[in-house]
Design a protein around this motif. Structure first.
Motif, PDB file in Angstrom:
ATOM      1  N   SER A  57     -12.695  23.966  40.937  1.00  0.00           N
ATOM      2  CA  SER A  57     -11.858  24.652  42.285  1.00  0.00           C
ATOM      3  C   SER A  57     -11.907  23.493  43.734  1.00  0.00           C
ATOM      4  CB  SER A  57     -12.515  25.779  42.516  1.00  0.00           C
ATOM      5  OG  SER A  57     -11.349  26.297  43.348  1.00  0.00           O
ATOM      6  N   VAL A  58     -13.829  23.764  43.878  1.00  0.00           N
ATOM      7  CA  VAL A  58     -14.034  23.180  45.810  1.00  0.00           C
ATOM      8  C   VAL A  58     -13.497  21.547  45.592  1.00  0.00           C
ATOM      9  CG1 VAL A  58     -16.327  21.999  46.830  1.00  0.00           C
ATOM     10  CG2 VAL A  58     -16.034  24.849  45.688  1.00  0.00           C
ATOM     11  N   LYS A  59     -14.161  20.787  44.128  1.00  0.00           N
ATOM     12  CA  LYS A  59     -13.103  19.848  44.310  1.00  0.00           C
ATOM     13  C   LYS A  59     -11.384  19.472  44.963  1.00  0.00           C
ATOM     14  CE  LYS A  59     -14.813  16.042  41.913  1.00  0.00           C
ATOM     15  NZ  LYS A  59     -15.606  15.164  40.918  1.00  0.00           N
ATOM     16  N   ASN A  60     -11.303  20.487  43.979  1.00  0.00           N
ATOM     17  CA  ASN A  60      -9.328  20.028  44.365  1.00  0.00           C
ATOM     18  C   ASN A  60      -9.383  21.245  44.996  1.00  0.00           C
ATOM     19  OD1 ASN A  60      -9.172  18.595  41.712  1.00  0.00           O
ATOM     20  ND2 ASN A  60      -8.904  19.941  40.466  1.00  0.00           N
ATOM     21  N   ARG A  61      -9.903  21.518  46.191  1.00  0.00           N
ATOM     22  CA  ARG A  61      -9.927  22.334  47.354  1.00  0.00           C
ATOM     23  C   ARG A  61      -8.870  23.886  46.973  1.00  0.00           C
ATOM     24  NH1 ARG A  61      -9.651  18.340  52.582  1.00  0.00           N
ATOM     25  NH2 ARG A  61     -11.540  16.702  51.836  1.00  0.00           N
ATOM     26  N   GLY A  62      -9.326  24.208  45.693  1.00  0.00           N
ATOM     27  CA  GLY A  62      -8.220  25.577  45.712  1.00  0.00           C
ATOM     28  C   GLY A  62      -6.955  25.301  44.828  1.00  0.00           C
ATOM     29  N   GLN A  63      -6.331  24.337  44.595  1.00  0.00           N
ATOM     30  CA  GLN A  63      -5.402  23.832  44.139  1.00  0.00           C
ATOM     31  C   GLN A  63      -5.535  23.202  42.804  1.00  0.00           C
ATOM     32  OE1 GLN A  63      -2.476  24.490  45.366  1.00  0.00           O
ATOM     33  NE2 GLN A  63      -3.839  25.440  46.819  1.00  0.00           N
ATOM     34  N   ALA A  64      -6.329  23.620  41.574  1.00  0.00           N
ATOM     35  CA  ALA A  64      -6.878  23.019  40.052  1.00  0.00           C
ATOM     36  C   ALA A  64      -5.741  24.049  39.528  1.00  0.00           C
ATOM     37  CB  ALA A  64      -7.596  23.983  39.937  1.00  0.00           C
ATOM     38  N   ASP A  65      -6.095  23.139  38.393  1.00  0.00           N
ATOM     39  CA  ASP A  65      -4.772  23.706  37.247  1.00  0.00           C
ATOM     40  C   ASP A  65      -5.000  25.174  36.917  1.00  0.00           C
ATOM     41  OD1 ASP A  65      -4.672  20.354  36.069  1.00  0.00           O
ATOM     42  OD2 ASP A  65      -3.554  20.648  37.494  1.00  0.00           O
ATOM     43  N   ILE A  66      -4.088  25.493  35.681  1.00  0.00           N
ATOM     44  CA  ILE A  66      -4.440  26.142  35.498  1.00  0.00           C
ATOM     45  C   ILE A  66      -5.714  26.440  34.635  1.00  0.00           C
ATOM     46  CG2 ILE A  66      -1.911  26.123  33.805  1.00  0.00           C
ATOM     47  CD1 ILE A  66      -2.297  29.211  35.202  1.00  0.00           C
ATOM     48  N   TYR A  67      -5.335  25.231  33.629  1.00  0.00           N
ATOM     49  CA  TYR A  67      -7.135  25.207  33.052  1.00  0.00           C
ATOM     50  C   TYR A  67      -7.923  25.892  33.585  1.00  0.00           C
ATOM     51  CZ  TYR A  67      -3.061  22.564  30.197  1.00  0.00           C
ATOM     52  OH  TYR A  67      -1.905  21.872  29.707  1.00  0.00           O
ATOM     53  N   VAL A  68      -8.364  25.512  34.698  1.00  0.00           N
ATOM     54  CA  VAL A  68      -9.492  25.548  35.611  1.00  0.00           C
ATOM     55  C   VAL A  68      -9.257  27.088  35.203  1.00  0.00           C
ATOM     56  CG1 VAL A  68     -10.900  25.741  37.468  1.00  0.00           C
ATOM     57  CG2 VAL A  68      -9.811  23.638  36.190  1.00  0.00           C
ATOM     58  N   GLY A  69      -8.534  27.828  35.781  1.00  0.00           N
ATOM     59  CA  GLY A  69      -8.060  29.305  35.796  1.00  0.00           C
ATOM     60  C   GLY A  69      -8.373  29.877  34.052  1.00  0.00           C
ATOM     61  N   ALA A  70      -7.964  29.381  33.110  1.00  0.00           N
ATOM     62  CA  ALA A  70      -8.524  29.778  31.623  1.00  0.00           C
ATOM     63  C   ALA A  70      -9.754  29.380  31.366  1.00  0.00           C
ATOM     64  CB  ALA A  70      -7.447  29.058  30.582  1.00  0.00           C
ATOM     65  N   ILE A  71     -10.896  28.689  31.887  1.00  0.00           N
ATOM     66  CA  ILE A  71     -11.602  28.232  31.650  1.00  0.00           C
ATOM     67  C   ILE A  71     -12.808  29.405  32.284  1.00  0.00           C
ATOM     68  CG2 ILE A  71     -13.883  27.448  31.967  1.00  0.00           C
ATOM     69  CD1 ILE A  71     -12.034  24.730  31.570  1.00  0.00           C
ATOM     70  N   GLY A  72     -11.995  29.972  34.154  1.00  0.00           N
ATOM     71  CA  GLY A  72     -12.950  30.814  34.839  1.00  0.00           C
ATOM     72  C   GLY A  72     -12.228  32.423  33.509  1.00  0.00           C
ATOM     73  N   VAL A  73     -11.244  32.376  33.217  1.00  0.00           N
ATOM     74  CA  VAL A  73     -11.010  34.076  32.341  1.00  0.00           C
ATOM     75  C   VAL A  73     -11.611  33.809  30.529  1.00  0.00           C
ATOM     76  CG1 VAL A  73      -8.760  35.275  31.076  1.00  0.00           C
ATOM     77  CG2 VAL A  73      -8.689  33.958  33.305  1.00  0.00           C
ATOM     78  N   ALA A  74     -11.864  33.038  30.486  1.00  0.00           N
ATOM     79  CA  ALA A  74     -12.910  33.007  28.981  1.00  0.00           C
ATOM     80  C   ALA A  74     -14.129  33.120  29.309  1.00  0.00           C
ATOM     81  CB  ALA A  74     -11.753  31.392  28.249  1.00  0.00           C
ATOM     82  N   GLY A  75     -14.878  32.252  30.414  1.00  0.00           N
ATOM     83  CA  GLY A  75     -16.257  32.614  30.819  1.00  0.00           C
ATOM     84  C   GLY A  75     -15.980  34.181  31.124  1.00  0.00           C
ATOM     85  N   PHE A  76     -15.376  34.812  31.695  1.00  0.00           N
ATOM     86  CA  PHE A  76     -15.360  36.171  32.145  1.00  0.00           C
ATOM     87  C   PHE A  76     -15.133  37.172  30.973  1.00  0.00           C
ATOM     88  CE2 PHE A  76     -13.399  40.191  32.908  1.00  0.00           C
ATOM     89  CZ  PHE A  76     -14.292  40.756  33.643  1.00  0.00           C
ATOM     90  N   LEU A  77     -14.668  36.808  29.835  1.00  0.00           N
ATOM     91  CA  LEU A  77     -14.845  37.316  29.113  1.00  0.00           C
ATOM     92  C   LEU A  77     -16.043  37.521  27.700  1.00  0.00           C
ATOM     93  CD1 LEU A  77     -10.687  37.301  27.597  1.00  0.00           C
ATOM     94  CD2 LEU A  77     -11.902  39.109  28.531  1.00  0.00           C
ATOM     95  N   ILE A  78     -16.189  36.021  27.810  1.00  0.00           N
ATOM     96  CA  ILE A  78     -17.438  36.086  27.086  1.00  0.00           C
ATOM     97  C   ILE A  78     -18.247  36.817  27.448  1.00  0.00           C
ATOM     98  CG2 ILE A  78     -19.281  34.156  26.543  1.00  0.00           C
ATOM     99  CD1 ILE A  78     -16.709  31.750  26.208  1.00  0.00           C
ATOM    100  N   SER A  79     -18.168  36.736  29.081  1.00  0.00           N
ATOM    101  CA  SER A  79     -19.930  37.133  29.883  1.00  0.00           C
ATOM    102  C   SER A  79     -20.021  39.332  29.818  1.00  0.00           C
ATOM    103  CB  SER A  79     -20.084  36.712  31.012  1.00  0.00           C
ATOM    104  OG  SER A  79     -20.583  37.920  31.809  1.00  0.00           O
TER     105      SER A  79
END
Length: 127
Positions: A57-79
């Motif tokens: 997200s920092v590399k893309n200056r906050g304009q990352a794909d939806i896949y990055v958000g899906a990885i974040g949600v998956a990490g949240f649910l796993i945690s």
């Protein structure tokens, strides 16, 4: 009783030099729980997912794909799920508590960081 992964025997030396009752080593047969090990591994994986999403997200200056958000949600649910399981594992009677405690702490801090990032994103979206 938790599933047996392997038995771990602990020993401790005498606590005081003048203590005549506790001489030599004392053993206790506590089992390292499989659930605690799995929660620890999942906590490390969710931390890696958190770091990866932040870096992308920092590399893309906050304009990352939806896949990055899906990885974040998956990490949240796993945690979240492994935090709940590790807290439940702490209530077992015949287990060594070190690994479930470490897993609970790691998952709790990753969960707090995820929640803070989501709250920050929602707050910035309102402005």
């Amino acid at each position: 009783m938790p599933r047996k992964f392997f038995k771990k025997r602990r020993w401790r030396a005498k606590s005081k030099k003048g203590d005549k009752e506790k001489t030599g080593l004392s053993f206790s047969s506590k089992i390292v729980s499989m659930d605690g090990i799995i929660c620890l591994i999942l906590g490390i994986i969710s931390f890696i997912m958190l770091v990866a999403t932040i870096v992308i997200s920092v590399k893309n200056r906050g304009q990352a794909d939806i896949y990055v958000g899906a990885i974040g949600v998956a990490g949240f649910l796993i945690s979240f799920s492994s935090f709940i399981i590790s807290v439940k594992t702490l209530n077992d009677e015949y287990i060594a508590e070190t690994i479930p405690k470490v897993a609970a702490v790691i998952n709790f801090f990753v969960l707090l960081i995820f929640m803070g990032l989501y709250a920050y994103g929602i707050f910035m979206g309102m402005i």
